[in-house]
Motif scaffolding. Structure first.
Motif, PDB file in Angstrom:
ATOM      1  N   LEU A 187      -4.152  57.516  60.331  1.00 40.65           N
ATOM      2  CA  LEU A 187      -5.577  57.523  61.170  1.00 40.65           C
ATOM      3  C   LEU A 187      -5.266  56.574  62.432  1.00 40.65           C
ATOM      4  CD1 LEU A 187      -8.142  57.132  58.254  1.00 40.65           C
ATOM      5  CD2 LEU A 187      -7.412  59.202  59.449  1.00 40.65           C
ATOM      6  N   LYS A 236      -6.719  57.843  65.779  1.00 35.90           N
ATOM      7  CA  LYS A 236      -8.216  58.226  65.871  1.00 35.90           C
ATOM      8  C   LYS A 236      -8.826  56.929  66.703  1.00 35.90           C
ATOM      9  CE  LYS A 236     -10.327  60.842  63.388  1.00 35.90           C
ATOM     10  NZ  LYS A 236     -11.100  61.673  62.596  1.00 35.90           N
ATOM     11  N   ILE A 245     -13.464  56.775  63.302  1.00 37.35           N
ATOM     12  CA  ILE A 245     -13.166  57.166  62.089  1.00 37.35           C
ATOM     13  C   ILE A 245     -14.522  57.875  61.451  1.00 37.35           C
ATOM     14  CG2 ILE A 245     -10.878  55.932  61.483  1.00 37.35           C
ATOM     15  CD1 ILE A 245     -12.577  53.997  59.897  1.00 37.35           C
ATOM     16  N   ASP A 271     -12.759  60.923  56.631  1.00 36.34           N
ATOM     17  CA  ASP A 271     -11.277  60.382  56.781  1.00 36.34           C
ATOM     18  C   ASP A 271     -10.791  59.653  55.535  1.00 36.34           C
ATOM     19  OD1 ASP A 271     -10.900  61.809  59.043  1.00 36.34           O
ATOM     20  OD2 ASP A 271     -11.976  59.788  60.396  1.00 36.34           O
TER      21      ASP A 271
END
Length: 311
Positions: free
Chosen positions: A175, A178, A181, A185
């Motif tokens: 992640l 990103k 979030i 996720d």
């Protein structure tokens, strides 16, 4: 029968030892033993089974201790009634705080509170939620700061603030690219958790269950502190979640690993809790107002909302 005798009984029931109980109540062991024996003779029962090691309560002794605790607590509150009537903010005040709140919140308000209310003698303990509930119901704490709701019939909750979760995601994590979030996720399989007994851990697990919870075997690694979880994340062992006030303590290049949630972010509720029969309300009110004020001030210039409750 005297209040002093009942206090001696409670001390022995707690420590299961006459010598330790005498030390805690600042009397000699023979004096304490004699007073308890006089009470047993007056009631014509045995409160303690002295043949057991450690000492145990008899069947009727358990009932006596419950009643003694009620009597002693009410007697101790006589001064509370007077203080409340006079508006006096002072005296001993026993406060419990859960481990995931203590390191961040206590430094924010303790100095301000002691300066503003120098006549209050604070006794502060770091305790788990279960320990706090037991000590409040037993009369060993005046109030506590904990994650809520608890839904306990004998405890009143007053929300201090709602604190968002913040992701700590190292560059190697799936992640990391990103900017923000989402709940969806999250995967419990790669989130480092606090060890069992922490209510924050339970909140994270519940949050992950609401998105996706895999049931397969996994590498399980748990710790007792957020600092350790951050270090483990940096070693590539997974991501972790932090409460927002803890995330504010992250410094240097590690700040780049923080990821905030899209609106509305998941959050925990942090409250001041106390017995519904508590009488030290003038101290509770003063501490409550000060904490709400300092938390609001601490995040006034941040781009994340910690929401104090409305009055």
């Amino acid at each position: 029968m005297t209040i002093t005798q009942l206090k001696y009984v409670l001390a022995v029931a707690e420590h299961k030892n006459f010598t330790k109980a005498a030390e805690k109540t600042f009397v000699t062991q023979p004096t304490l033993s004699m007073q308890i024996q006089k009470l047993e003779e007056e009631l014509d029962i045995l409160i303690f089974d002295r043949s057991k090691k450690p000492i145990e309560l008899t069947t009727v002794g358990h009932k006596i201790v419950t009643q003694a605790r009620n009597i002693v607590n009410e007697a101790d509150r006589m001064q509370d009634v007077v203080d409340q009537e006079k508006g006096f903010i002072g005296g001993e005040f026993k406060l419990g705080i859960i481990p995931t709140v203590m390191p961040t919140l206590l430094p924010m308000f303790l100095k301000n509170f002691t300066n503003k209310y120098p006549k209050v003698h604070l006794k502060i303990e770091e305790l788990t939620t279960d320990e706090i509930i037991a000590k409040i119901t037993d009369g060993h704490l005046d109030a506590a700061i904990a994650a809520t709701p608890l839904h306990h019939e004998k405890i009143k909750e007053r929300v201090l603030y709602f604190e968002p979760f913040v992701g700590y995601i190292p560059p190697s994590h799936r992640l990391s690219q990103k900017k923000k979030i989402e709940r969806a996720d999250l995967d419990i399989e790669d989130i480092l958790l606090l060890e069992d007994g922490h209510c924050f851990r339970d909140g994270v697990i519940n949050l992950c269950k609401s998105s996706k919870l895999n049931g397969g075997d996994r590498f399980q690694l748990e710790s007792g502190s957020f600092e350790t979880l951050i270090k483990l994340s940096n070693e590539g062992l997974g991501m972790t979640l932090l409460p927002y006030l803890s995330a504010m303590d992250v410094t240097g290049s590690q700040k780049d690993n923080l990821r905030y949630f899209t609106e509305p972010p998941p959050a925990r509720e942090v409250s001041m809790i106390y017995s519904k029969s508590e009488l030290k309300m003038q101290i509770i009110d003063a501490m409550y107002d000060l904490i709400v004020s300092v938390v609001r001030g601490a995040v006034a210039f941040q781009d994340v909302k910690i929401i104090p409750p409305t009055k």
